[in-house]
Scaffold this active site. Structure first.
Site, PDB file in Angstrom:
ATOM      1  N   ASP A 247       0.863  -1.173  -0.131  1.00  0.00           N
ATOM      2  CA  ASP A 247      -0.104  -0.085  -0.024  1.00  0.00           C
ATOM      3  C   ASP A 247       0.821   1.295   0.059  1.00  0.00           C
ATOM      4  OD1 ASP A 247      -2.600  -0.628  -0.583  1.00  0.00           O
ATOM      5  OD2 ASP A 247      -3.422  -0.188   1.598  1.00  0.00           O
TER       6      ASP A 247
ATOM      7  N   ASP B 242      -9.976  -6.541  11.394  1.00  0.00           N
ATOM      8  CA  ASP B 242      -9.751  -7.793  11.688  1.00  0.00           C
ATOM      9  C   ASP B 242     -11.086  -8.524  12.544  1.00  0.00           C
ATOM     10  OD1 ASP B 242      -9.163  -6.427  13.687  1.00  0.00           O
ATOM     11  OD2 ASP B 242      -7.022  -7.642  13.764  1.00  0.00           O
TER      12      ASP B 242
END
Length: 648
Positions: A40, A354
């Site tokens: 990223d 998550d």
């Protein structure tokens, strides 16, 4: 196998390289594996490092499998010299020295490249990185290594498209792109994701995980296998309270007896169809209209998703044949009008994507398992400084609270989904961590306020009622100490964790709550902060860190202002008491005013914030910056004046 990295400065490429090399070398048929690296940060250095490491991987993988090497991250393996500690044969000795020399040469090349403005000439494959902007660039997908005849799995580099007008959803967005690109290229029925600092420590981990997912009675409803986070750089006695040994030992094992542990963001094996939104026990059925609407506009990916949901292999071509379609599914506008991040994939809306994703899986009735291996399956890098530890805790508190106040909270999922009640209670406990900052801060300030205002909140020493808070205090601390001693941790480790719990709650958690409040008011949005990860071996390690007595470090972040202010207020209160400016109650217990209990509580708070007190007199990274001291002194002065005014 998914690896995510976002910043070549905070997450050094050599760390990512070691993680990738350990994954490529696991004990499993190479033709059934593929490694996808999401960058990223769109870093030419990261890509260059992976290209160079792919050349070394051909030697490394063969060497590991030939000699059954246990630790398959080179930077850890070469810390020991098996030649000097045993009597290896001549062939092993020659190969070991050759491989070590090749690895050192690889490290040198990456280190030299990191010192340049560009790692090398931006030509050929690197030409796409010329004049690139981290937050505004097209999709870059490079097949670095394709498993043909070599015994090395596929290796694919991905940097998804980013444009200022499109939200990229941080790590969750990167994971969804990895899911789609891998679904096109290889479409394996299972996925593993790890952070760039978490290497494979047990080469049998893939086989062990698949034994939990395939061929058992629980196969039909087992959604994912979570491995605990263990750390290779764990400092003795856990001075920053972030190694979570007791949490894993007790809560992790306990949840395994319910619906299963939450998804922890790394070291986790998922069924692909679970990521695609399937429900347990239901035969997958999907028509063209649904596929078009739910999974995006790519017809090739719709076909791939259909095969994954039905458990079919489909006809596979070379991964390079899917490059064009991969660029389409990695585009920043691909998810527009789809259900990615809403119904399936990694769910958007929280810094802790998550936990939110695992909660979304559990609410459908899927179970998870907590799998402990010896040696541990993965080893990662724990934050080794105050700023890094506080940043991580702040991000967790922010993300967890975002889930609690969203429509995806466990209360809704328990009422409308298949989330078990006892697991619901755990999620409420977990998501409420940040909220403890408010009562923690109030109770931590209360003893100092009572001393300054000449008041009290505890019974006097002569009052039998004092036995109630004393009994609660002693019982709690004895029980928690017993938990630490039972898992072979020391008294000092227990104290460090108790101390850091107070520091974290009144600083990192407090800022996490403020961030969510500002977001709810529409004043600002939450920002994902990448945790600083140390390089494989710091050349300037202090003797204190090596000996396990790491000093607390600080920076100019406002996150240290509340703790410093709290300490200064308590020191002022105790000083006023010592100087006779605030009287204690009479020995016979008659009259009102501050008592011995308030004084002891104040001393306890000062003891918990002892690292901050040391920081007041130190310099450099171990000292509290003067700007933080000035802000804290100003706040402390105001609070002391308010307390004094209430007494008057």
């Amino acid at each position: 196998m998914f690896v995510t990295t976002a910043d070549p400065v905070r997450e050094p490429p050599i760390m990512t390289v070691n993680t990738v090399l350990s994954l490529l070398a696991v004990d499993y048929p190479a033709d059934k594996l593929a490694c996808y690296v999401s960058d990223d940060g769109c870093s030419a250095l990261t890509f260059y490092s992976l290209v160079e490491s792919s050349k070394f991987a051909k030697l490394w993988v063969r060497f590991c499998k030939k000699y059954k090497v246990q630790v398959r991250a080179p930077f850890r393996y070469f810390l020991e010299d098996p030649i000097s500690t045993s009597a290896p044969n001549l062939e092993f000795k020659e190969e070991w020295e050759k491989i070590k020399a090749e690895y050192e040469h690889l490290c040198l090349k990456i280190k030299e490249a990191s010192r340049k403005s560009a790692p090398c000439n931006l030509t050929h494959d690197l030409a796409v990185f010329a004049n690139i902007e981290t937050s505004n660039h097209p999709t870059i997908i490079k097949i670095i290594g394709e498993n043909c005849e070599e015994d090395v799995p596929h290796l694919v580099y991905i940097s998804r498209e980013k444009r200022p007008k499109y939200p990229h959803h941080f790590k969750a967005g990167a994971m969804n792109v990895l899911s789609r690109v891998s679904g096109l290229m290889t479409n394996a029925p299972f996925t593993l994701n790890v952070d760039c600092d978490m290497f494979v420590n047990n080469p049998q981990v893939v086989r062990e995980a698949l034994c939990q997912l395939v061929g058992r009675e629980s196969e039909r409803d087992m959604g994912f296998i979570q491995y605990p986070q263990c750390f290779y750089n764990a400092t003795k006695d856990d001075p920053y309270g972030n190694q979570m040994v007791v949490l894993i030992e007790y809560i992790g094992r306990g949840l395994a007896g319910l619906q299963g542990p939450p998804y922890s963001g790394t070291g986790c094996f998922h069924r692909r169809k679970v990521i695609y939104g399937a429900w347990p026990g239901n035969a997958a059925s999907i028509n063209d209209y649904e596929a078009m609407k739910e999974f995006g506009k790519s017809e090739e990916f719709q076909e791939s998703a259909t095969h994954a949901l039905k458990g079919e292999k489909g006809i596979r071509k070379s991964i390079s044949d899917y490059l064009e379609a991969s660029f389409q599914v990695a585009a920043c506008d691909y998810e527009s009008g789809s259900s990615w991040g809403i119904k399936f994939g990694w769910i958007y809306g929280s810094m802790t994507e998550d936990v939110l994703t695992g909660l979304n899986i559990h609410k459908k009735g899927w179970k998870s398992n907590f799998h402990l291996l010896d040696p541990p399956a993965f080893l990662g890098c724990a934050p080794t400084g105050g700023p890094a530890a506080m940043t991580q805790q702040k991000r967790w508190a922010t993300g967890l609270l975002e889930i609690l106040v969203s429509k995806s909270n466990p209360i809704v999922f328990t009422l409308t989904g298949n989330l078990q009640f006892r697991l619901y209670l755990f999620y409420i406990y977990l998501l409420s961590w940040g909220l403890t900052s408010v009562p923690e801060l109030c109770y931590a300030a209360l003893p100092a306020y009572c001393i300054i205002a000449n008041s009290y909140f505890l019974p006097k020493v002569q009052d039998p009622a004092i036995l109630i808070p004393v009994a609660i205090f002693v019982t709690y601390n004895m029980l928690t100490l017993r938990e630490y001693l039972k898992v072979d941790l020391s008294f000092r480790a227990w104290w460090n964790n108790m101390r850091m719990a107070r520091i974290t709650a009144t600083s990192a958690y407090l800022f996490g709550v403020l961030a969510v409040v500002l977001k709810l008011l529409g004043l600002s949005d939450t920002v994902f902060e990448v945790t600083q990860k140390d390089d494989e071996a710091s050349e300037d390690e202090d003797d204190d860190e090596i000996n396990g007595t790491a000093k607390f470090t600080f920076d100019e972040s406002p996150i240290f202002v509340p703790g410093t202010t709290l300490l200064l207020v308590h020191l002022t209160a105790l000083l006023s008491l010592c100087l006779g400016l605030r009287p204690l109650v009479h020995k016979d217990g008659q009259g009102s005013g501050v008592g011995l209990g308030e004084v002891l509580c104040s001393l306890w708070v000062v003891l918990c914030f002892r690292p901050f007190m040391k920081g007041l007199f130190r310099r450099g990274k171990y000292g509290i910056p003067s700007s933080t001291i000035f802000k804290s002194t100003s706040l402390a002065f105001v609070l002391v004046c308010l307390g004094t005014a209430s007494w008057a």
